[in-house]
Design a protein around this motif. Structure first.
Motif, PDB file in Angstrom:
ATOM      1  N   HIS A   1      11.764  -6.540  -9.780  1.00 10.60           N
ATOM      2  CA  HIS A   1      11.429  -5.733  -8.630  1.00 10.60           C
ATOM      3  C   HIS A   1      12.149  -6.271  -7.390  1.00 10.60           C
ATOM      4  CE1 HIS A   1       8.054  -4.658 -11.274  1.00 10.60           C
ATOM      5  NE2 HIS A   1       8.044  -3.533 -10.609  1.00 10.60           N
ATOM      6  N   HIS A   2      12.648  -5.361  -6.571  1.00 10.43           N
ATOM      7  CA  HIS A   2      13.295  -5.782  -5.334  1.00 10.43           C
ATOM      8  C   HIS A   2      12.395  -5.550  -4.124  1.00 10.43           C
ATOM      9  CE1 HIS A   2      14.293  -1.506  -5.509  1.00 10.43           C
ATOM     10  NE2 HIS A   2      14.420  -1.554  -4.209  1.00 10.43           N
ATOM     11  N   GLN A   3      11.242  -4.922  -4.332  1.00 13.45           N
ATOM     12  CA  GLN A   3      10.254  -4.755  -3.274  1.00 13.45           C
ATOM     13  C   GLN A   3       8.894  -5.136  -3.838  1.00 13.45           C
ATOM     14  OE1 GLN A   3      10.492  -0.674  -2.040  1.00 13.45           O
ATOM     15  NE2 GLN A   3      12.285  -1.024  -0.788  1.00 13.45           N
ATOM     16  N   GLY A   4       8.004  -5.544  -2.977  1.00 14.60           N
ATOM     17  CA  GLY A   4       6.683  -5.904  -3.458  1.00 14.60           C
ATOM     18  C   GLY A   4       5.757  -6.266  -2.321  1.00 14.60           C
ATOM     19  N   VAL A   5       4.554  -6.616  -2.678  1.00 16.16           N
ATOM     20  CA  VAL A   5       3.527  -7.002  -1.713  1.00 16.16           C
ATOM     21  C   VAL A   5       3.609  -8.505  -1.523  1.00 16.16           C
ATOM     22  CG1 VAL A   5       1.055  -7.074  -1.261  1.00 16.16           C
ATOM     23  CG2 VAL A   5       2.048  -5.092  -2.421  1.00 16.16           C
ATOM     24  N   GLY A   6       3.817  -8.935  -0.287  1.00 15.74           N
ATOM     25  CA  GLY A   6       3.873 -10.364  -0.008  1.00 15.74           C
ATOM     26  C   GLY A   6       2.495 -10.981   0.118  1.00 15.74           C
ATOM     27  N   ARG A   7       1.601 -10.260   0.774  1.00 15.65           N
ATOM     28  CA  ARG A   7       0.233 -10.735   0.980  1.00 15.65           C
ATOM     29  C   ARG A   7      -0.674  -9.520   1.017  1.00 15.65           C
ATOM     30  NH1 ARG A   7      -3.239 -11.193   5.168  1.00 15.65           N
ATOM     31  NH2 ARG A   7      -1.734 -10.482   6.699  1.00 15.65           N
ATOM     32  N   VAL A   8      -1.738  -9.567   0.261  1.00 18.25           N
ATOM     33  CA  VAL A   8      -2.693  -8.460   0.228  1.00 18.25           C
ATOM     34  C   VAL A   8      -3.566  -8.536   1.472  1.00 18.25           C
ATOM     35  CG1 VAL A   8      -4.616  -7.421  -1.026  1.00 18.25           C
ATOM     36  CG2 VAL A   8      -2.673  -8.380  -2.286  1.00 18.25           C
ATOM     37  N   GLY A   9      -3.630  -7.461   2.200  1.00 18.95           N
ATOM     38  CA  GLY A   9      -4.404  -7.413   3.430  1.00 18.95           C
ATOM     39  C   GLY A   9      -5.902  -7.546   3.189  1.00 18.95           C
ATOM     40  N   GLU A  10      -6.600  -7.970   4.217  1.00 13.87           N
ATOM     41  CA  GLU A  10      -8.047  -8.165   4.146  1.00 13.87           C
ATOM     42  C   GLU A  10      -8.744  -6.870   3.754  1.00 13.87           C
ATOM     43  OE1 GLU A  10     -11.715  -9.287   7.132  1.00 13.87           O
ATOM     44  OE2 GLU A  10      -9.710 -10.058   7.584  1.00 13.87           O
ATOM     45  N   GLY A  11      -9.615  -6.960   2.770  1.00 12.00           N
ATOM     46  CA  GLY A  11     -10.392  -5.810   2.329  1.00 12.00           C
ATOM     47  C   GLY A  11      -9.729  -4.975   1.249  1.00 12.00           C
ATOM     48  N   LEU A  12      -8.442  -5.185   1.008  1.00  9.50           N
ATOM     49  CA  LEU A  12      -7.758  -4.418  -0.031  1.00  9.50           C
ATOM     50  C   LEU A  12      -8.001  -5.040  -1.399  1.00  9.50           C
ATOM     51  CD1 LEU A  12      -4.359  -3.661   1.711  1.00  9.50           C
ATOM     52  CD2 LEU A  12      -6.390  -2.213   1.568  1.00  9.50           C
ATOM     53  N   VAL A  13      -7.991  -4.197  -2.410  1.00 14.99           N
ATOM     54  CA  VAL A  13      -8.247  -4.638  -3.779  1.00 14.99           C
ATOM     55  C   VAL A  13      -7.023  -4.324  -4.629  1.00 14.99           C
ATOM     56  CG1 VAL A  13      -9.732  -4.303  -5.798  1.00 14.99           C
ATOM     57  CG2 VAL A  13     -10.713  -4.211  -3.500  1.00 14.99           C
ATOM     58  N   ASP A  28      -8.385   0.517  -0.878  1.00 12.98           N
ATOM     59  CA  ASP A  28      -9.337   0.048   0.131  1.00 12.98           C
ATOM     60  C   ASP A  28     -10.685   0.667  -0.201  1.00 12.98           C
ATOM     61  OD1 ASP A  28     -10.936  -0.508   2.309  1.00 12.98           O
ATOM     62  OD2 ASP A  28      -9.381  -0.075   3.788  1.00 12.98           O
ATOM     63  N   PRO A  29     -11.600  -0.110  -0.779  1.00  7.96           N
ATOM     64  CA  PRO A  29     -12.893   0.439  -1.187  1.00  7.96           C
ATOM     65  C   PRO A  29     -13.777   0.869  -0.026  1.00  7.96           C
ATOM     66  CG  PRO A  29     -12.856  -1.936  -1.492  1.00  7.96           C
ATOM     67  CD  PRO A  29     -11.467  -1.532  -1.095  1.00  7.96           C
ATOM     68  N   ASP A  30     -13.433   0.481   1.188  1.00  4.30           N
ATOM     69  CA  ASP A  30     -14.222   0.886   2.349  1.00  4.30           C
ATOM     70  C   ASP A  30     -13.801   2.243   2.903  1.00  4.30           C
ATOM     71  OD1 ASP A  30     -15.699  -1.454   2.213  1.00  4.30           O
ATOM     72  OD2 ASP A  30     -14.353  -2.531   3.573  1.00  4.30           O
ATOM     73  N   ARG A  31     -12.777   2.826   2.346  1.00  3.92           N
ATOM     74  CA  ARG A  31     -12.267   4.124   2.793  1.00  3.92           C
ATOM     75  C   ARG A  31     -12.545   5.183   1.735  1.00  3.92           C
ATOM     76  NH1 ARG A  31     -10.592   3.863   8.123  1.00  3.92           N
ATOM     77  NH2 ARG A  31      -9.793   1.768   8.472  1.00  3.92           N
ATOM     78  N   ARG A  32     -12.571   6.427   2.158  1.00  9.95           N
ATOM     79  CA  ARG A  32     -12.824   7.527   1.220  1.00  9.95           C
ATOM     80  C   ARG A  32     -11.777   7.583   0.126  1.00  9.95           C
ATOM     81  NH1 ARG A  32     -15.397  12.770   3.661  1.00  9.95           N
ATOM     82  NH2 ARG A  32     -14.840  13.447   1.603  1.00  9.95           N
ATOM     83  N   PHE A  33     -10.519   7.542   0.503  1.00  5.49           N
ATOM     84  CA  PHE A  33      -9.434   7.636  -0.473  1.00  5.49           C
ATOM     85  C   PHE A  33      -8.225   6.951   0.121  1.00  5.49           C
ATOM     86  CE2 PHE A  33      -6.037   9.457  -2.960  1.00  5.49           C
ATOM     87  CZ  PHE A  33      -6.591   9.602  -4.212  1.00  5.49           C
ATOM     88  N   ALA A  34      -8.131   5.664  -0.091  1.00  5.26           N
ATOM     89  CA  ALA A  34      -6.997   4.895   0.424  1.00  5.26           C
ATOM     90  C   ALA A  34      -6.364   4.151  -0.738  1.00  5.26           C
ATOM     91  CB  ALA A  34      -7.448   3.924   1.501  1.00  5.26           C
ATOM     92  N   VAL A  35      -5.240   4.669  -1.195  1.00  2.00           N
ATOM     93  CA  VAL A  35      -4.550   4.133  -2.356  1.00  2.00           C
ATOM     94  C   VAL A  35      -3.090   3.921  -1.985  1.00  2.00           C
ATOM     95  CG1 VAL A  35      -3.869   4.608  -4.746  1.00  2.00           C
ATOM     96  CG2 VAL A  35      -6.074   5.384  -3.919  1.00  2.00           C
ATOM     97  N   GLY A  36      -2.553   2.778  -2.354  1.00  2.00           N
ATOM     98  CA  GLY A  36      -1.135   2.520  -2.162  1.00  2.00           C
ATOM     99  C   GLY A  36      -0.518   2.124  -3.486  1.00  2.00           C
ATOM    100  N   VAL A  37       0.621   2.726  -3.807  1.00  2.00           N
ATOM    101  CA  VAL A  37       1.298   2.402  -5.064  1.00  2.00           C
ATOM    102  C   VAL A  37       2.756   2.063  -4.805  1.00  2.00           C
ATOM    103  CG1 VAL A  37      -0.263   3.797  -6.452  1.00  2.00           C
ATOM    104  CG2 VAL A  37       1.843   4.818  -5.597  1.00  2.00           C
ATOM    105  N   LEU A  38       3.305   1.195  -5.639  1.00  2.00           N
ATOM    106  CA  LEU A  38       4.705   0.806  -5.539  1.00  2.00           C
ATOM    107  C   LEU A  38       5.468   1.296  -6.762  1.00  2.00           C
ATOM    108  CD1 LEU A  38       3.072  -1.592  -3.862  1.00  2.00           C
ATOM    109  CD2 LEU A  38       5.420  -2.377  -3.658  1.00  2.00           C
ATOM    110  N   TRP A  39       5.184   2.511  -7.164  1.00  2.00           N
ATOM    111  CA  TRP A  39       5.957   3.185  -8.202  1.00  2.00           C
ATOM    112  C   TRP A  39       6.052   4.640  -7.789  1.00  2.00           C
ATOM    113  CZ3 TRP A  39       0.732   2.244  -9.287  1.00  2.00           C
ATOM    114  CH2 TRP A  39      -0.023   3.321  -9.701  1.00  2.00           C
ATOM    115  N   HIS A  40       6.699   5.439  -8.584  1.00  2.00           N
ATOM    116  CA  HIS A  40       6.870   6.858  -8.269  1.00  2.00           C
ATOM    117  C   HIS A  40       5.943   7.690  -9.152  1.00  2.00           C
ATOM    118  CE1 HIS A  40      10.325   6.492  -5.582  1.00  2.00           C
ATOM    119  NE2 HIS A  40      10.655   5.449  -6.329  1.00  2.00           N
ATOM    120  N   PRO A  41       4.706   7.926  -8.719  1.00  2.00           N
ATOM    121  CA  PRO A  41       3.769   8.669  -9.572  1.00  2.00           C
ATOM    122  C   PRO A  41       4.237  10.094  -9.850  1.00  2.00           C
ATOM    123  CG  PRO A  41       2.840   8.352  -7.386  1.00  2.00           C
ATOM    124  CD  PRO A  41       4.105   7.544  -7.447  1.00  2.00           C
TER     125      PRO A  41
END
Length: 75
Positions: A1-13, A28-41
């Motif tokens: 991978h040439h991109q990625g997550v360096g540090r997971v932010g507070e509260g993210l799973v 982010d379980p504290d949000r209604r629908f907060a999803v981040g992906v590093l692929w092409h769904p």
């Protein structure tokens, strides 16, 4: 991978990993629908992520309009 997550932010799973173990999905379980992906769904045959997004958008719109929820996800 040439991109990625360096540090997971507070509260993210961390919720998805590539075969090489690199992190590919966060929520982010504290949000209604907060999803981040590093692929092409959109390139996958499995459309559940998009179906969930559309269902949540419909629920949100219905709540804003005061309408009943008619957006159950298909099984």
């Amino acid at each position: 991978h040439h991109q990625g997550v360096g540090r997971v932010g507070e509260g993210l799973v961390e919720t998805a990993w590539a075969q090489d173990g690199s992190l590919e999905g966060l929520e982010d379980p504290d949000r209604r629908f907060a999803v981040g992906v590093l692929w092409h769904p959109e390139m996958e045959e499995d459309k559940r992520l998009f179906e969930a997004l559309v269902a949540e958008a419909r629920r949100y719109r219905a709540e804003r309009a005061g309408a009943p929820d008619r957006t159950a996800l298909p099984s």
